[in-house]
Structures are given as structure tokens and as C-alpha cells.
Design an enzyme around this catalytic site. Structure first.
Site, mmCIF file in Angstrom:
data_model
loop_
_atom_site.group_PDB
_atom_site.id
_atom_site.type_symbol
_atom_site.label_atom_id
_atom_site.label_comp_id
_atom_site.label_asym_id
_atom_site.label_seq_id
_atom_site.Cartn_x
_atom_site.Cartn_y
_atom_site.Cartn_z
ATOM 1 N N ASP A 231 53.599 -8.252 11.907
ATOM 2 C CA ASP A 231 53.018 -9.232 12.834
ATOM 3 C C ASP A 231 52.772 -10.567 12.138
ATOM 4 O OD1 ASP A 231 52.459 -7.629 15.387
ATOM 5 O OD2 ASP A 231 51.813 -6.376 13.733
ATOM 6 N N GLY B 150 45.135 -15.354 14.122
ATOM 7 C CA GLY B 150 45.004 -13.992 13.622
ATOM 8 C C GLY B 150 46.160 -13.718 12.684
ATOM 9 N N ALA B 151 46.629 -12.478 12.700
ATOM 10 C CA ALA B 151 47.720 -12.085 11.796
ATOM 11 C C ALA B 151 48.923 -13.018 11.951
ATOM 12 C CB ALA B 151 48.123 -10.644 12.107
ATOM 13 N N ALA B 152 49.432 -13.143 13.179
ATOM 14 C CA ALA B 152 50.650 -13.917 13.395
ATOM 15 C C ALA B 152 50.398 -15.412 13.190
ATOM 16 C CB ALA B 152 51.178 -13.645 14.812
ATOM 17 N N TYR C 225 67.963 24.422 0.039
ATOM 18 C CA TYR C 225 66.591 24.922 -0.062
ATOM 19 C C TYR C 225 66.515 25.799 -1.299
ATOM 20 C CZ TYR C 225 62.123 26.373 1.981
ATOM 21 O OH TYR C 225 60.808 26.616 2.200
ATOM 22 N N ASP D 202 50.548 -4.095 13.835
ATOM 23 C CA ASP D 202 49.460 -4.136 14.813
ATOM 24 C C ASP D 202 48.114 -3.696 14.228
ATOM 25 O OD1 ASP D 202 51.394 -5.078 16.492
ATOM 26 O OD2 ASP D 202 51.548 -3.305 17.741
ATOM 27 N N ASN E 103 52.334 -11.291 23.602
ATOM 28 C CA ASN E 103 52.936 -10.169 24.342
ATOM 29 C C ASN E 103 51.836 -9.343 24.999
ATOM 30 O OD1 ASN E 103 55.703 -10.462 23.722
ATOM 31 N ND2 ASN E 103 55.348 -9.687 21.671
ATOM 32 N N LYS F 152 59.564 0.736 17.480
ATOM 33 C CA LYS F 152 60.011 0.012 16.280
ATOM 34 C C LYS F 152 60.962 0.915 15.475
ATOM 35 C CE LYS F 152 56.889 -3.524 16.584
ATOM 36 N NZ LYS F 152 57.088 -4.959 16.531
ATOM 37 N N ASN G 192 60.969 -12.811 18.847
ATOM 38 C CA ASN G 192 60.272 -11.544 18.642
ATOM 39 C C ASN G 192 60.617 -11.032 17.262
ATOM 40 O OD1 ASN G 192 59.961 -8.479 18.807
ATOM 41 N ND2 ASN G 192 58.973 -9.174 20.678
ATOM 42 N N ASN G 193 59.629 -10.420 16.606
ATOM 43 C CA ASN G 193 59.866 -10.001 15.223
ATOM 44 C C ASN G 193 60.964 -8.939 15.072
ATOM 45 O OD1 ASN G 193 58.182 -8.012 16.262
ATOM 46 N ND2 ASN G 193 56.403 -8.729 15.108
HETATM 47 N N1 LIG Z 1 56.582 -12.473 19.734
HETATM 48 C C1 LIG Z 1 56.316 -11.805 18.646
HETATM 49 O O1 LIG Z 1 57.188 -11.403 17.903
HETATM 50 C C2 LIG Z 1 54.905 -11.510 18.285
HETATM 51 C C3 LIG Z 1 54.622 -11.016 17.019
HETATM 52 C C4 LIG Z 1 53.290 -10.763 16.657
HETATM 53 C C5 LIG Z 1 52.298 -10.993 17.578
HETATM 54 N N2 LIG Z 1 52.635 -11.438 18.814
HETATM 55 C C6 LIG Z 1 51.580 -11.643 19.823
HETATM 56 O O2 LIG Z 1 50.638 -12.583 19.354
HETATM 57 C C7 LIG Z 1 49.339 -12.216 19.776
HETATM 58 C C8 LIG Z 1 48.422 -12.103 18.577
HETATM 59 O O3 LIG Z 1 48.845 -11.061 17.731
HETATM 60 P P1 LIG Z 1 48.145 -10.828 16.315
HETATM 61 O O4 LIG Z 1 48.767 -9.609 15.751
HETATM 62 O O5 LIG Z 1 48.145 -12.078 15.526
HETATM 63 O O6 LIG Z 1 46.660 -10.483 16.804
HETATM 64 P P2 LIG Z 1 45.264 -10.776 16.088
HETATM 65 O O7 LIG Z 1 44.288 -9.952 16.830
HETATM 66 O O8 LIG Z 1 45.390 -10.637 14.625
HETATM 67 O O9 LIG Z 1 44.981 -12.334 16.376
HETATM 68 C C9 LIG Z 1 44.787 -12.909 17.629
HETATM 69 C C10 LIG Z 1 44.022 -14.212 17.434
HETATM 70 O O10 LIG Z 1 44.095 -14.965 18.642
HETATM 71 C C11 LIG Z 1 42.832 -15.498 18.914
HETATM 72 N N3 LIG Z 1 42.728 -15.766 20.335
HETATM 73 C C12 LIG Z 1 42.777 -14.868 21.341
HETATM 74 N N4 LIG Z 1 42.613 -15.505 22.523
HETATM 75 C C13 LIG Z 1 42.455 -16.815 22.241
HETATM 76 C C14 LIG Z 1 42.234 -17.967 23.034
HETATM 77 N N5 LIG Z 1 42.111 -17.868 24.341
HETATM 78 N N6 LIG Z 1 42.138 -19.185 22.403
HETATM 79 C C15 LIG Z 1 42.239 -19.263 21.061
HETATM 80 N N7 LIG Z 1 42.439 -18.200 20.267
HETATM 81 C C16 LIG Z 1 42.543 -16.992 20.848
HETATM 82 C C17 LIG Z 1 41.862 -14.434 18.418
HETATM 83 O O11 LIG Z 1 40.565 -14.967 18.185
HETATM 84 C C18 LIG Z 1 42.547 -13.988 17.121
HETATM 85 O O12 LIG Z 1 42.147 -14.791 16.027
HETATM 86 C C19 LIG Z 1 49.506 -10.923 20.569
HETATM 87 O O13 LIG Z 1 49.611 -11.236 21.923
HETATM 88 C C20 LIG Z 1 50.818 -10.368 20.068
HETATM 89 O O14 LIG Z 1 51.470 -9.592 21.042
HETATM 90 C C21 LIG Z 1 53.893 -11.716 19.191
HETATM 91 O O1 LIG Z 2 56.018 -5.481 19.273
HETATM 92 C C1 LIG Z 2 56.498 -6.560 19.636
HETATM 93 O O2 LIG Z 2 57.284 -6.660 20.590
HETATM 94 C C2 LIG Z 2 56.201 -7.821 18.897
HETATM 95 C C3 LIG Z 2 54.998 -7.813 18.056
HETATM 96 O O3 LIG Z 2 55.050 -6.915 16.993
HETATM 97 C C4 LIG Z 2 53.698 -7.731 18.808
HETATM 98 O O4 LIG Z 2 52.757 -7.140 18.267
HETATM 99 O O5 LIG Z 2 53.616 -8.278 19.909
HETATM 100 MG MG LIG Z 3 53.200 -6.069 16.486
#
Ligand SMILES: NC(=O)c1ccc[n+]([C@@H]2O[C@H](COP(=O)([O-])OP(=O)(O)OC[C@H]3O[C@@H](n4cnc5c(N)ncnc54)[C@H](O)[C@@H]3O)[C@@H](O)[C@H]2O)c1
Ligand SMILES: O=C(O)C[C@H](O)C(=O)O
Ligand SMILES: [Mg+2]
Length: 468
Positions: A232, A266-268, A109, A207, A358, A164, A387-388
Site C-alpha cells: 500500500d 496514511g500508508a499510501a 517424502y 492493508d 478504493n 492478490k 492500482n498497485n
Molecule cells: N489505487 C491503489 O492502488 C491504492 C493503493 C493503496 C491504497 N489505496 C486506497 O487509499 C486509501 C488509503 O489507504 P491507506 O492504506 O493509505 O490507508 P491508511 O488508513 O493508512 O491511511 C488513510 C489516511 O487517509 C486519511 N483520511 C481519511 N479520510 C480523510 C479525509 N476525508 N480527509 C483527509 N484525510 C483523510 C486518514 O486520516 C489516514 O491518514 C484507501 O481507500 C485505499 O483503498 C489505493
Molecule cells: O487492493 C487494491 O485493489 C489496491 C490497494 O491495495 C488498496 O488497498 O486499495
Molecule cells: Mg491494499
């Protein structure tokens, strides 16, 4: 699919009225499984015991009511182990050395610290060697797409971000710091992250809902010279591709021949679709609530417009019910209940199903099991956890060590191949396409593959010793 929890039941037992065997039977009769017992206090007449029980969530209340009704038994307290491990948060900051006297204080320090500050001021790259920057990643969320729970805000998001951070440290020695922002405004988020960046060697976005997550990541990648990685999107896509590479070996199909339906764009979902296209899959069909994304339609989401032009070569239209026909692979990153057994029956031979939502997957794995060849979820309580967490610790370990400016496509592909390769040909089976989260090989392999790809693509600013 019933989820379960671990609860600790504190019981006051009147010894003359009931035996431990009878209590164990009573717990078993309501679906409880005793995994530990502790004696807290005991006297001639009574004993206080803590009994740790694994119990299906929907039997929780029934079990407690049943125990309370038994003669000689008083339920003093019930605590949920999941809540207990969160008490006071899950991480802390600890100094690397104690400061025991004035002399030491003068080094760590003031006044000693001043010359280090001046050295960094003259050459900012010294922040990598003289501060926590080189090993620290900001885990940033705005709480808008937390797991599949949706927009639960920055306070609600914090336990995931702390989790995380724990995993970063335990699995890869990376110091992850959870930061939950109380704003949803894209510009505000970008500005805030840019402003905190000096302390960090990388930014792990987490997220943040789509489509804002795409712009936030793209802008930060342009404006910062440290890796910005939306977990994601890319972490999920990397691990999904690793699982797919191995699952295809089991069913003996090639990337270029399969039809893949991705649900939840969506994102994933965007990232999984893009990653498969860049790995060589030709027929990817992206499906969201309104149905398949198809050329010729207009979409306000620029990522969907990109997918319309670059996926679904057969221009298949309609909802999941229609496009699932003859699909070899289903990738779900949407929400619970999206996929039915009826859908599974209409897929091609040896269906591969990655139901990754999830905490509740698109279909109950037990329902799907008899109808699919390879089944994976995002959960730790079933085989094949996609899972990521298999990606982000190792990819940042590698990126930090070589001081990568960014994490590019080649680095992600290399990470996917490294994760897949952690399962040997002998080990590979329907129940084991993806290594366990605790497989120590994973981080080592991902780190090396990522550093090699970073050096080859010219984004590494430092060559780690084992690569010289
Ligand atoms: N296993 C993993 O490592 C992992 C990683 C990331 C996200 N996820 C899971 O994936 C899901 C989405 O995450 P995200 O960050 O992409 O969320 P997000 O909000 O960016 O996207 C979700 C998308 O799913 C669509 N959706 C929801 N319900 C639907 C349905 N019944 N039919 C068709 N489309 C539908 C929504 O319109 C949206 O476009 C979450 O459940 C998250 O936990 C899992
Ligand atoms: O957090 C997790 O277990 C996986 C992923 O990042 C999610 O958003 O579902
Ligand atoms: Mg996540």
C-alpha cells in the site's frame, strides 16, 4: 457513483403466459443488461432459465420485485456472481508432480527427503534451490486498513489477500500465500512474520494501518534478509509515479514545476509524497484531516514530522479548500467525497486528478471528467486504473529471480519508469496514461528494470541468465 453487480436470476417461466422477449424487456426497464442466459430444464408448460444480468446495485431489489410481480414468472433464486466466485476461496495448493508409487514416495517424502533436509541444514542458502522459498511470497495483513473499508479484521481481509495471490500467480508466476494475522500488536506482528520467514523469498505486507505499518516494515527490513515490501505504500507510489510521468507529458509540464496536493497521509499518502520528492517534484503538499502538514508544527507520527521538514516549501497552511488553489495535480488516497467540483475549478490549467481511494474514489469520475484534463482512479471499471497490481507482481518477480536482499529506492524508481514506458508515445492520451493490468509487457519490463537496478545497487545475490 452507482456501483453495479452481476447477478444470476433463476426463473421458472410459464410458457403460455410470458415470452422471453417480454422478460428481457422487463429486465431492461429496471436498468438490467442481460449478458448471458442458460436453459436449466424445460417441459411442455414451463422452462427454468438462469439469466445473468448486469444491474446497478441500487436497482437490484426493484428488478427482482418487478420480475416477481409478472404473471407467469417465478423467481426461484438470485445469486450474486461476485459471491459465487468466492465460494470455497479463490486459490489452492497443487503438487508439481503426482506421487504414483512407493518408489516416487521415497523420493519426495521419507526416506529420500531426509538427505535434502540435511543438505539445507548444513547450508541454509540451499533453501532457495531446494524448497518453494525462491518463488513464494507471504502476503501478510492484520486486516486493519483493508482497501478503504478500514479495520475489518483478519477474516474480513482474507478475500483481498487471496485476490492478490491470484494476481501474483496469473500475472507473474509468483506463488503468493495469503496470511491474515489475528493480532494488531506491532511486536506480535513483527515476531510472527520473522518466525514464518524461512519458507518465503519475500514478504508483501498488505492493508496494515498507519502509522504501525511504517515501524513494522522498517524493523522487518532490518531483521530479515529477504525483501519486505509494504504494497500500500510502495506499490501504490510506484504506479502513481508511472501515471504522473505520462500525464505530465500530455499537459506539457515538468516534475520540478508542478504543485501537487496529496490527501490522506496514511500508508499510501506518505509513500506517494516521498516518491514524488525523490523523483524530483519540489512542491508537494501533504494534507490529512487536520489540514496541510507544515514545518513548525509538532506531529506524533514520525512520517508526518519528516514530511513537515521535507515538503510544502511554501509553508501553505489550511484545509484542502485552501491549498488546492493553483495545484497542478491532486493525488487522493483517503476516502470517498473528499474532492468537489468546486476544488477542481480552483486548480491550475489542465488539472491532473488521481482519485485512488478504493472502492469509492475521492470524486465521482463522471462529475470530475468535464473539469479535468487527466483523470485516474484505482478502479477497473474506468479508464486509467492506477492500482498497485501494476507493480507488485513484476517487482517481486524481479526481486525473487535475482534473490534481492531488499527492494530499494532505485528499484522502485526503475519499476515506475518501466510501467510508464509500457505506454508508447503513439498510444499516450488523456484516457490512456497507464497500461492495462492485463498488458503482458508490464511484468516483463518491470522484472527487467528491477533486476538491473538490484544488480547496480548491489542487493542482488544471483545474476539471472539473461543478465550474465
Ligand atoms: N489505487 C491503489 O492502488 C491504492 C493503493 C493503496 C491504497 N489505496 C486506497 O487509499 C486509501 C488509503 O489507504 P491507506 O492504506 O493509505 O490507508 P491508511 O488508513 O493508512 O491511511 C488513510 C489516511 O487517509 C486519511 N483520511 C481519511 N479520510 C480523510 C479525509 N476525508 N480527509 C483527509 N484525510 C483523510 C486518514 O486520516 C489516514 O491518514 C484507501 O481507500 C485505499 O483503498 C489505493
Ligand atoms: O487492493 C487494491 O485493489 C489496491 C490497494 O491495495 C488498496 O488497498 O486499495
Ligand atoms: Mg491494499
Amino acid at each position: 457513483m452507482a456501483s453495479s453487480s452481476t447477478i444470476i436470476i433463476r426463473l421458472e417461466i410459464r410458457k403460455s403466459a410470458i415470452t422471453f422477449g417480454e422478460i428481457a424487456m422487463a429486465i431492461g426497464s429496471r436498468g438490467g443488461d442481460i449478458i448471458a442466459t442458460d436453459v436449466i430444464r424445460t417441459s411442455q408448460e414451463t422452462a427454468i432459465r438462469d439469466i445473468t444480468v448486469h444491474v446497478p446495485d441500487d436497482n437490484n431489489m426493484a428488478l427482482i420485485e418487478h420480475l416477481s410481480s409478472l404473471d407467469g414468472l417465478k423467481v426461484v433464486n438470485v445469486s450474486d456472481r461476485t459471491f459465487l466466485v468466492h465460494l470455497g476461496g479463490k486459490i489452492e495448493v497443487t503438487p508439481k508432480m503426482p506421487v504414483k508409487n512407493r518408489e516416487e514416495l521415497s523420493h519426495v517424502y521419507t526416506p529420500g527427503v531426509a538427505k535434502v533436509c540435511r543438505a539445507i541444514h548444513q547450508d541454509e542458502s540451499k533453501a532457495f534451490s531446494l524448497t518453494i522459498k525462491r518463488n513464494t511470497v507471504a502476503i501478510v495483513s492484520d486486516g486493519t486498513a483493508v482497501l478503504g473499508l478500514g479495520d475489518i479484521g483478519p477474516y474480513g481481509a482474507m478475500p483481498v489477500m487471496e485476490g492478490k495471490a491470484m494476481l501474483f500467480k496469473q500475472l507473474a508466476g509468483v506463488d503468493g500465500f495469503p496470511i491474515c494475522l489475528d493480532t494488531r500488536d506491532t511486536e506480535d506482528i513483527i515476531r510472527t512474520i520473522k518466525n514464518i520467514a524461512p519458507a518465503f523469498g519475500g514478504i508483501n505486507l498488505e492493508d496494515i494501518s498507519s502509522p504501525r505499518c511504517f515501524e513494522i516494515e522498517e524493523r522487518l527490513k532490518e531483521e530479515l534478509d529477504i525483501p519486505v515490501f509494504h504494497d500500500d505504500q510502495h506499490g501504490t507510489a510506484v504506479v502513481m509515479l508511472a501515471g504522473l510521468l505520462n500525464a505530465l507529458k500530455i499537459v506539457d509540464k515538468g516534475l520540478e514545476d508542478i504543485k501537487v496536493v496529496v490527501v490522506g497521509i496514511g500508508a499510501a499518502g506518505v509513500a506517494c509524497s516521498k516518491m514524488m520528492l525523490s523523483a524530483g517534484v519540489r512542491n508537494v503538499i501533504a494534507v490529512d484531516r487536520q489540514g496541510a502538514i507544515v514545518a513548525g508544527e509538532t506531529y506524533s507520527n514520525p512520517m508526518w514530522s519528516w514530511l513537515a521538514d521535507n515538503s510544502n516549501p511554501g509553508q501553505e497552511r489550511g484545509k484542502l479548500d485552501e491549498v488546492i488553489v493553483d495545484a497542478d495535480v491532486f493525488v487522493g488516497v483517503s476516502g470517498p467525497g473528499v474532492l468537489t467540483t468546486d476544488h477542481l475549478r480552483r486548480m491550475a490549467r489542465d488539472p491532473i486528478v488521481f482519485a485512488m481511494a478504493n472502492p469509492e474514489p475521492e470524486i465521482d469520475p463522471e462529475l470530475a471528467e468535464p473539469l479535468v484534463r487527466v483523470m485516474a482512479t484505482g478502479r477497473s471499471d474506468y479508464p486509467n486504473q492506477i492500482n498497485n497490481v501494476l507493480c507488485f507482481p513484476g517487482i517481486f518477480r524481479g526481486a525473487l529471480e535475482c534473490r534481492a536482499r531488499s527492494i530499494n529506492e532505485r528499484m522502485k524508481l526503475a519499476a515506475a519508469e518501466a510501467i510508464a514506458a509500457a505506454v508508447s508515445e503513439d498510444e499516450l492520451s488523456e484516457q490512456y496514461i497507464i497500461p492495462s493490468v492485463f498488458n503482458e509487457e508490464v511484468v516483463i519490463r518491470v522484472r527487467a528494470a528491477v533486476i538491473r537496478a538490484a544488480i547496480e545497487t548491489g542487493v542482488a545475490r544471483r545474476i539471472p541468465r539473461d543478465f550474465r
